[in-house]
Design a protein around this motif. Structure first.
Motif, PDB file in Angstrom:
ATOM      1  N   ASN A 191       0.825  -1.207   0.000  1.00 27.91           N
ATOM      2  CA  ASN A 191       0.000   0.000   0.000  1.00 27.91           C
ATOM      3  C   ASN A 191       0.863   1.263   0.000  1.00 27.91           C
TER       4      ASN A 191
ATOM      5  N   PRO B 214       1.405   4.139  -4.647  1.00 26.34           N
ATOM      6  CA  PRO B 214       1.401   5.488  -5.260  1.00 26.34           C
ATOM      7  C   PRO B 214       2.660   5.787  -6.076  1.00 26.34           C
ATOM      8  N   TYR B 215       3.793   5.270  -5.639  1.00 29.32           N
ATOM      9  CA  TYR B 215       5.031   5.466  -6.396  1.00 29.32           C
ATOM     10  C   TYR B 215       4.952   4.740  -7.737  1.00 29.32           C
TER      11      TYR B 215
ATOM     12  N   ARG C 205       2.225   3.807  -9.310  1.00 24.91           N
ATOM     13  CA  ARG C 205       1.181   4.435 -10.134  1.00 24.91           C
ATOM     14  C   ARG C 205       1.750   5.653 -10.860  1.00 24.91           C
ATOM     15  N   GLU C 206       2.569   6.435 -10.190  1.00 19.62           N
ATOM     16  CA  GLU C 206       3.177   7.614 -10.816  1.00 19.62           C
ATOM     17  C   GLU C 206       4.125   7.212 -11.944  1.00 19.62           C
TER      18      GLU C 206
ATOM     19  N   PRO D 231      -7.302   3.166  -7.170  1.00 20.03           N
ATOM     20  CA  PRO D 231      -6.767   2.653  -5.903  1.00 20.03           C
ATOM     21  C   PRO D 231      -6.997   1.148  -5.788  1.00 20.03           C
TER      22      PRO D 231
END
Length: 155
Positions: A105, A109-110, A112-113, A131
């Protein structure tokens, strides 16, 4: 007092977050850019945990996205986002969810970027990954691994 000491002994720390591997392919370029953009997106996730030393683990989150227009691959992107985590003082019931859900989790985000940037730089419309509920995926994984031995014995 011993409970307070036990809680104080638990340690969690992010030591490093890094992109371990990445790949971006557009096997049908430039022809794919002339086709009507009605993509079909296939999204896959995987995690891998590697113990490094006492209480230190590498967790790798692999995201693979394949986008097709009809039968032609527009692009394929794979990112292995990794982190080194200190996870000390947790019991066996706690360490599984920490490594199987909590750490991925943090990494998502890393990853996804990176996916979004690669797709954009590849000349395609922006792709924003939705998400992911890593808690639910972890529970599903545990349930599948517990039922797998039963399935083998029934055959």
């Amino acid at each position: 007092m011993s409970e307070a000491n036990g809680a104080a002994e638990k340690q969690f720390a992010i030591q490093k977050i890094y992109t371990k591997d990445l790949s971006f392919e557009t096997p049908n370029a430039p022809k794919i850019f002339t086709q009507k953009w009605e993509p079909a997106v296939d999204f896959n996730l995987a995690t891998q945990v590697e113990p490094l030393e006492n209480g230190v683990f590498e967790v790798v989150l692999t995201i693979t996205v394949t986008v097709k227009i009809e039968e032609n691959i527009a692009y394929l992107v794979e990112v292995k986002q990794a982190g080194i985590f200190l996870v000390n003082g947790f019991n066996e019931q706690e360490i599984g969810p920490m490594l199987g859900s909590f750490c991925p989790n943090i990494l998502f985000p890393y990853a996804r970027e990176v996916v979004s940037d690669l797709v954009n730089k590849g000349g395609f419309p922006q792709l924003i990954l939705a998400p992911v509920n890593f808690d639910a995926l972890y529970v599903q994984h545990i349930q599948q691994s517990q039922s797998a031995p039963e399935a083998k014995t029934l055959n």
